[in-house]
Scaffold this motif. Structure first.
Motif, short mmCIF file in Angstrom:
data_model
loop_
_atom_site.label_atom_id
_atom_site.label_comp_id
_atom_site.label_asym_id
_atom_site.label_seq_id
_atom_site.Cartn_x
_atom_site.Cartn_y
_atom_site.Cartn_z
N MET A 69 -8.12 6.94 -39.13
CA MET A 69 -8.78 6.15 -40.41
C MET A 69 -9.76 5.01 -39.97
O MET A 69 -9.12 4.31 -39.31
CB MET A 69 -7.67 5.45 -41.31
N GLN B 59 -13.63 3.81 -48.00
CA GLN B 59 -12.37 4.28 -48.74
C GLN B 59 -13.23 5.61 -49.72
O GLN B 59 -14.41 5.88 -49.87
CB GLN B 59 -12.11 3.22 -50.12
N GLU C 142 -7.56 6.26 -48.97
CA GLU C 142 -8.20 6.08 -47.51
C GLU C 142 -9.10 7.21 -47.33
O GLU C 142 -9.03 8.55 -47.68
CB GLU C 142 -7.14 6.18 -46.52
#
Length: 315
Positions: free
Chosen positions: A1, A7, A13
């Motif tokens: 991530m 986003q 995420e």
């Protein structure tokens, strides 16, 4: 991530994938995933897979990953895959803005859409330049909606890796028009793309004049060494369905008109146009089976990235 401001449209995420191989040869793959810009299109109401409606993916719950594909471009075991042995940074789409946006749009009291595709895409590009700093060859490939921003990302790669040979292939957005209403309503106001991209990408153009075909012109003027190319099916009903209201006449005529306008600006655009109404080529063995005028698509691509670009292919 990647974290930070990255986003998906629903605030969840975002992530991207890296397939390390040859550090000198890298593909930046901008996947499709649909687009949206109003309440009807952007709502977080699943109509098929979770995180996906009829128009776009709004979370990575439904976004495609490299492991979802084992054929076509993604079959890296095939000797005739022109990208066999390349490292691949794969960027999925979950923001509805073709990897271009940087805006939060409150479309209703209960619907706020995070159009953060440019934030996500440039985070992946940051990763690419950090982990492959000595790349001598980078190919930016955009699939369907992912191909809209491909030339802009090509210019960004050229900025960050100035010694690399950079090729851009846009797959199936050739019919997106340069229309003042589309440019201002969607690219500027809905997605915030006009303000998000680097100054060179909009230099000399007001928001109403900054249309998708001009992305190629701006990128070429900024980085003249870029090799620019597109792939389209001549009558793909899905490639520009979201913007059909802004397209006069047939898709084929729009693709040809866009290429003519790009080349009239002094830009060389290499093109491979296949007959029929297919949609999607990278994820199936059509990638290898496609043959137009005795020119196979993988052979054409191999020549494209060799530094000796091929002739255009037409049905």
């Amino acid at each position: 991530m990647p974290g930070g401001d990255c986003q998906c449209a629903d605030g969840s995420e975002f992530s991207f994938w890296d397939r390390p191989a040859d550090p000198a040869k890298v593909v930046l793959f901008l996947n499709g995933g649909g687009v949206c810009w109003d309440v009807r299109m952007c709502g977080f109401e699943s109509t098929d897979s979770a995180g996906e409606n009829d128009f776009y993916n709004w979370s990575q719950e439904s976004a495609e990953a490299p492991a979802d594909h084992q054929a076509g471009f993604f079959d890296l075991s095939r000797a005739d895959n022109p990208f066999r042995g390349y490292s691949i940074v794969y960027v999925s789409s979950c923001t509805g803005d073709a990897h271009l946006g940087n805006a939060a749009q409150k479309l209703s009291p209960t619907l706020t859409v995070q159009h953060r595709g440019y934030v996500n895409g440039t985070a992946a590009l940051d990763y690419l330049t950090k982990h492959y700093p000595n790349a001598t060859e980078v190919v930016v490939i955009g699939k369907t909606a992912g191909s809209i921003a491909a030339p802009i990302y090509g210019g960004l790669v050229a900025d960050r890796l100035p010694h690399a040979r950079v090729t851009v292939l846009g797959g199936q957005s050739g019919a997106w028009p340069d229309n003042p209403d589309l440019n201002t309503t969607v690219l500027d106001k809905a997605w915030g793309a006009y303000a998000a991209v680097p100054a060179w990408a909009v230099n000399g153009l007001a928001a109403r004049d900054w249309g998708v075909p001009r992305f190629w012109v701006q990128a070429a003027r900024h980085a003249p060494r870029l090799v620019l190319a597109r792939f389209d099916y001549a009558a793909d009903p899905h490639a520009a369905s979201e913007v059909a209201a802004w397209i006069p006449g047939s898709l084929t005529a729009m693709v040809d008109a866009n290429e003519t306008a790009i080349e009239a600006a002094g830009v060389t655009m290499h093109s491979y146009t296949a007959p029929g109404d297919g949609h999607g080529v990278f994820e199936s063995d059509d990638f290898y089976d496609l043959d137009v005028g005795d020119v196979r698509l993988p052979d054409w691509l191999k020549q494209l990235i060799s530094g000796n670009p091929p002739s255009d292919v037409r049905p």
